[in-house]
Scaffold this motif. Structure first.
Motif, PDB file in Angstrom:
ATOM      1  N   VAL A   1      -7.758  -1.789   7.296  1.00  0.00           N
ATOM      2  CA  VAL A   1      -6.823  -1.136   6.469  1.00  0.00           C
ATOM      3  C   VAL A   1      -7.353  -1.220   4.977  1.00  0.00           C
ATOM      4  N   ARG A   2      -7.359  -0.088   4.345  1.00  0.00           N
ATOM      5  CA  ARG A   2      -7.814  -0.060   3.050  1.00  0.00           C
ATOM      6  C   ARG A   2      -6.611  -0.582   2.292  1.00  0.00           C
ATOM      7  N   SER A   3      -6.952  -1.845   1.536  1.00  0.00           N
ATOM      8  CA  SER A   3      -5.534  -2.395   1.153  1.00  0.00           C
ATOM      9  C   SER A   3      -5.232  -1.844  -0.130  1.00  0.00           C
ATOM     10  N   GLU A   4      -5.954  -0.983  -0.855  1.00  0.00           N
ATOM     11  CA  GLU A   4      -5.563  -0.382  -2.028  1.00  0.00           C
ATOM     12  C   GLU A   4      -4.782   0.781  -1.882  1.00  0.00           C
ATOM     13  N   ARG A   5      -4.738   1.138  -0.775  1.00  0.00           N
ATOM     14  CA  ARG A   5      -3.817   2.372  -0.422  1.00  0.00           C
ATOM     15  C   ARG A   5      -2.635   2.133   0.275  1.00  0.00           C
ATOM     16  N   CYS A   6      -2.781   0.912   1.075  1.00  0.00           N
ATOM     17  CA  CYS A   6      -1.531   0.394   1.730  1.00  0.00           C
ATOM     18  C   CYS A   6      -0.271   0.370   0.993  1.00  0.00           C
ATOM     19  N   GLN A   7       1.119   0.616   1.411  1.00  0.00           N
ATOM     20  CA  GLN A   7       2.297   0.768   0.582  1.00  0.00           C
ATOM     21  C   GLN A   7       3.089   0.035   1.599  1.00  0.00           C
TER      22      GLN A   7
ATOM     23  N   TYR B   1       2.910  -6.112   3.176  1.00  0.00           N
ATOM     24  CA  TYR B   1       1.228  -5.285   3.258  1.00  0.00           C
ATOM     25  C   TYR B   1       0.624  -5.519   4.617  1.00  0.00           C
TER      26      TYR B   1
ATOM     27  N   CYS C   1      -0.128   6.625   9.743  1.00  0.00           N
ATOM     28  CA  CYS C   1      -0.021   6.083   8.465  1.00  0.00           C
ATOM     29  C   CYS C   1       0.210   6.799   7.153  1.00  0.00           C
TER      30      CYS C   1
ATOM     31  N   GLU D   1       0.010   6.665   4.211  1.00  0.00           N
ATOM     32  CA  GLU D   1      -0.799   6.674   2.968  1.00  0.00           C
ATOM     33  C   GLU D   1      -2.372   6.876   3.406  1.00  0.00           C
TER      34      GLU D   1
ATOM     35  N   ALA E   1      -4.250   5.169   4.981  1.00  0.00           N
ATOM     36  CA  ALA E   1      -4.871   3.817   4.766  1.00  0.00           C
ATOM     37  C   ALA E   1      -5.778   3.075   5.818  1.00  0.00           C
TER      38      ALA E   1
END
Lengths: 393, 82
Positions: B18-24, B44, B68, B70, B72
């Motif tokens: 998971v690219r956490s900077e993208r996860c909403q 998250y 997903c 986002e 992510a």
């Protein structure tokens, strides 16, 4: 709204309050996406309308240029009304949202499922044996009203008042004094609860907010009130619109209805598809600085509508977007928004939709739209059927 | 934290991340593949353990990615390491 000049060119002069838009925005959006993917109107004090998925996404991802401080469009300008976190922009947005997130995770929402199922059962038991049912008033509108009342810790019996507020918001979707009057009544309603929970907190959401802190400081009454108004309105109107829309779709599409009645395990997948096809919410943004959307220059001070329902019908993103495919497996719809303002209540909405449809289909597997029924859809931020007249059996 | 599936079952040669900077916090990945993703206390998502996709879970991993909103989720091919 009857004295509005009719639209002759949707690309240069669209009107989100015109009857054709209210009845079927999808045809208008699809046509614009082909012909003029960022439409504009001078009505409503200047509004842009992107209809491509990517453009809607880009705006949602750019809160520096596109502010959430105003979320709706209309002929007159509404004063700024703060309802954190939905009206918050960076850098405040993060803290405003973060404090609410733990109360809205799927695990927390799961705890409300038994009460939600109980509410649905009570409503459906009360409808047993009836031949004509208004799926909106008799069922869809009741479910989220009672669920949100129990979450906030206010009497479920006040649901009639909440419904009246929402109806007046619909009626006054393009009328500033009418909307402000409802907001004032809501503030007056919540004030004694806020005072009381500050001194005697319980385990409800009002208490949760009165105990919450940002940078070590408790939230002001104004902040708590703004958030409560948001939770009440956003928690009711969207979900009731969507439950009503699901019943309307199933009443019109016998093959989908039969399949869900026979395969209840498919309901969660079908709910996602119905959310995609009929996204109820269109929020707007205020343009803070001149910039562009999809290569089209846009001017500061005007608004942009984020029609998530238009994004969801972009063929560049969804194969056969105008067909409802209730077992569509790949469905990254934008119904709950994209980016930092992803709907806080999305897990609550999904739970309510799934439980409501499961219980409804179990009780009433067969129903059709009443002959000659004319549906009226609400205008403004949330689109949903005001009535869904159904014949059972 | 080690996930027993990732640690002991045969790997498909895929890993999820998971690219956490993208996860909403849409949590669609957890809905589609609870064996591969979990949520933190704010909702998250992150991959469980090292994100190793056990044999048989490739379909769920792909669905998680494809749902997903986002974008992510990444699926990394590492080659089969059984």
């Amino acid at each position: 709204m009857s004295d509005r000049p009719p639209v002759t060119d949707w690309a240069r002069d669209f009107d989100p309050f015109e009857q054709r838009w209210l009845d079927d925005p999808y045809t208008i959006w699809n046509e614009l996406r082909e012909r003029c993917p960022v439409a504009h109107t001078d009505r409503c004090r200047g509004v842009y309308l992107p209809t491509r998925y990517q453009d809607i996404r880009d705006v949602a991802y750019d809160p520096e240029h596109f502010s959430s401080r105003r979320l709706s469009v209309g002929d007159e300008e509404l004063p700024l009304i703060s309802s954190p976190p939905v009206t918050s922009d960076p850098p405040d947005h993060r803290a405003h949202r973060q404090l609410l997130l733990p109360a809205f995770t799927p695990a927390e929402i799961k705890k409300l499922e038994p009460r939600t199922r109980g509410i649905c059962r009570e409503l459906l038991d009360g409808l047993a044996g009836k031949r004509l049912i208004d799926g909106a008033a008799d069922f869809a509108q009741e479910v989220p009203v009672r669920v949100i009342a129990s979450m906030l810790g206010v009497p479920e019996a006040d649901g009639a008042l909440f419904r009246q507020w929402i109806h007046r918001f619909h009626q006054h979707a393009n009328d500033v004094p009418g909307s402000l009057a409802v907001i004032d009544e809501m503030t007056a309603y919540f004030a004694p609860f806020i005072t009381q929970r500050r001194s005697m907190p319980g385990d409800d959401l009002i208490s949760f907010l009165t105990k919450a802190k940002i940078d070590g400081k408790p939230l002001t009454d104004e902040h708590v009130d703004g958030t409560l108004r948001l939770l009440l309105v956003a928690g009711i109107d969207t979900t009731w619109s969507m439950i009503g829309t699901c019943l309307w779709h199933l009443a019109l599409h016998e093959e989908d209805r039969r399949r869900l009645a026979a395969e209840p395990a498919l309901i969660p997948t079908a709910v996602e598809e119905l959310l995609r096809a009929y996204a109820p919410a269109t929020l707007s943004r205020e343009i803070l600085e001149d910039t562009e959307i999809g290569g089209c220059p846009v001017k500061a001070g005007q608004m942009v509508m984020l029609a998530f329902g238009a994004a969801n019908r972009d063929p560049a993103m969804f194969p056969e977007p105008d067909r409802v495919i209730i077992d569509r497996a790949e469905n990254r719809h934008a119904t709950f928004g994209l980016g930092i303002h992803r709907c806080l209540g999305s897990h609550l909405a999904r739970m309510e939709l799934n439980v409501a449809l499961e219980e409804w289909m179990k009780t009433f597997p067969a129903f059709t739209l009443a002959p000659g029924a004319e549906l009226a859809w609400s205008a403004g931020i949330v689109r949903g059927p005001r009535q869904v007249p159904l014949v059972m059996g | 934290m080690k996930h027993e599936g990732g640690e002991f079952a045969a790997s498909s040669g895929l890993r999820v991340r998971v690219r956490s900077e993208r996860c909403q916090g849409h949590a669609r990945c957890v809905a589609h593949a609870p064996e591969l993703f979990e949520l933190d206390e704010l909702g998250y998502s992150h991959e469980i353990g090292a994100g190793v996709v056990a044999l048989g879970l490739e379909g769920k991993a792909r669905l998680a990615k494809a749902n997903c909103p986002e974008f992510a989720i990444e699926i990394i091919e590492e080659g089969a390491s059984r």
